[in-house]
Design a protein around this motif. Structure first.
Motif, mmCIF file in Angstrom:
data_model
loop_
_atom_site.group_PDB
_atom_site.id
_atom_site.type_symbol
_atom_site.label_atom_id
_atom_site.label_comp_id
_atom_site.label_asym_id
_atom_site.label_seq_id
_atom_site.Cartn_x
_atom_site.Cartn_y
_atom_site.Cartn_z
ATOM 1 N N GLU A 295 0.794 -1.063 0.014
ATOM 2 C CA GLU A 295 -0.114 0.141 -0.038
ATOM 3 C C GLU A 295 0.951 1.212 -0.052
ATOM 4 O OE1 GLU A 295 -3.182 -0.135 -0.313
ATOM 5 O OE2 GLU A 295 -3.233 -2.324 -0.001
ATOM 6 N N THR B 226 -0.316 -3.794 -7.595
ATOM 7 C CA THR B 226 -1.128 -4.816 -8.248
ATOM 8 C C THR B 226 -0.439 -5.608 -9.210
ATOM 9 O OG1 THR B 226 -1.670 -3.134 -10.055
ATOM 10 C CG2 THR B 226 -3.429 -3.245 -8.398
ATOM 11 N N LYS C 243 -2.015 -9.093 -9.152
ATOM 12 C CA LYS C 243 -2.949 -9.470 -8.315
ATOM 13 C C LYS C 243 -4.292 -9.339 -8.893
ATOM 14 C CE LYS C 243 -4.587 -7.804 -3.895
ATOM 15 N NZ LYS C 243 -4.257 -6.339 -2.671
ATOM 16 N N SER D 139 -8.465 -9.782 -9.369
ATOM 17 C CA SER D 139 -9.549 -8.796 -8.841
ATOM 18 C C SER D 139 -10.038 -9.403 -7.537
ATOM 19 C CB SER D 139 -10.669 -8.830 -9.923
ATOM 20 O OG SER D 139 -11.296 -9.937 -10.181
ATOM 21 N N LYS D 140 -9.772 -10.588 -7.314
ATOM 22 C CA LYS D 140 -10.332 -11.258 -6.052
ATOM 23 C C LYS D 140 -9.379 -10.932 -4.924
ATOM 24 C CE LYS D 140 -13.177 -14.730 -8.203
ATOM 25 N NZ LYS D 140 -13.379 -16.445 -8.367
ATOM 26 N N GLY D 141 -8.069 -10.518 -5.155
ATOM 27 C CA GLY D 141 -7.201 -10.241 -4.223
ATOM 28 C C GLY D 141 -6.143 -11.415 -3.828
ATOM 29 N N ASP D 142 -6.128 -12.117 -4.911
ATOM 30 C CA ASP D 142 -5.209 -13.330 -5.007
ATOM 31 C C ASP D 142 -4.057 -12.805 -5.887
ATOM 32 O OD1 ASP D 142 -6.781 -14.951 -3.298
ATOM 33 O OD2 ASP D 142 -7.694 -15.582 -5.361
ATOM 34 N N TRP D 143 -2.657 -13.292 -5.306
ATOM 35 C CA TRP D 143 -1.417 -13.019 -5.939
ATOM 36 C C TRP D 143 -1.463 -14.387 -7.014
ATOM 37 C CZ3 TRP D 143 1.278 -8.749 -6.975
ATOM 38 C CH2 TRP D 143 1.045 -7.790 -6.479
ATOM 39 N N GLU E 243 1.689 -13.102 -0.293
ATOM 40 C CA GLU E 243 2.526 -11.529 -0.498
ATOM 41 C C GLU E 243 3.895 -11.773 -0.071
ATOM 42 O OE1 GLU E 243 0.707 -8.520 1.952
ATOM 43 O OE2 GLU E 243 -1.040 -8.159 0.530
ATOM 44 N N THR F 285 -6.473 3.629 -5.289
ATOM 45 C CA THR F 285 -7.623 3.092 -4.664
ATOM 46 C C THR F 285 -8.738 4.149 -4.562
ATOM 47 O OG1 THR F 285 -6.408 3.194 -2.610
ATOM 48 C CG2 THR F 285 -6.242 1.201 -3.626
#
Length: 203
Positions: free
Chosen positions: A122, A145, A165, A167-171, A184, A203
């Motif tokens: 972030e 991202t 990354k 859209s579901k937040g998985d890498w 991560e 964001t």
């Protein structure tokens, strides 16, 4: 956005705008532990310019000045000031790219510096945005991202792959035909020395 501020001058500052989405930072020393925030700060550090030619303070005079005007024989009094140049973000882009310049010259060839660069997942760019920026117009917070990585020792050879990354937040790691899920911690461990371009989305 490049701004020049002048001391002892009634025309205190001016700026020029140039759209950009990529910030390039040199990574040149293998023994240095770099930090992305510090690299960004280095890019925006003010630079002092002595003897800056101020167009606003240079006025046309008749006769006896330093430079003659081609039209009409009048001459111009040239004013020089001490100025400060600084690169600022006038309007945060939707996507920001940070290019880690890992290739340096060694004799007649370029080689890659695999120094570790710590990067946040972030990122807040508020400290690097111009004071004229309307805080309500665009957010200054970004999320990591994607990271483009380079594997290899030379600029003319090697292999590129990416951590992205979803859209579901998985890498996920995309390496030719191989696609694998990762954490991560996995991304940080691999990309701190192999990362070449870091992509952040507002964001």
């Amino acid at each position: 956005h490049r701004r020049v501020k002048k001391s002892n001058c009634p025309n205190r500052s001016f700026g020029s705008h140039l759209p950009f989405h990529t910030v390039s930072s040199p990574v040149t020393n293998l023994d240095t532990r770099y930090d992305l925030i510090e690299l960004i700060k280095a890019c925006s550090t003010p630079e002092t310019i002595e003897g800056f030619h101020c167009d606003s303070c240079s006025v046309a005079k008749s006769g006896g000045s330093r430079r003659s005007s081609r039209a009409g024989g009048s001459a111009q009094k040239v004013a020089y000031r001490t100025a400060e140049k600084k690169v600022e973000i006038a309007k945060p882009a939707q996507v920001m790219r940070f290019h880690l310049k890992r290739f340096v010259w060694a004799g007649v060839r370029r080689h890659k510096v695999r120094a570790k660069v710590h990067f946040p997942f972030e990122l807040n760019m508020a400290d690097f945005v111009s004071i004229e920026h309307d805080e309500g117009s665009a957010a200054t917070t970004y999320a990591l991202t994607a990271i483009i990585c380079h594997q290899g020792l030379r600029m003319t050879s090697g292999h590129f792959y990416a951590h992205c990354k979803t859209s579901k937040g998985d890498w996920m790691c995309f390496n030719d035909r191989k696609v694998s899920r990762e954490s991560e911690a996995d991304v940080q461990k691999d990309a701190d020395s192999a990362g070449y371009i870091l992509i952040y989305t507002r964001t």
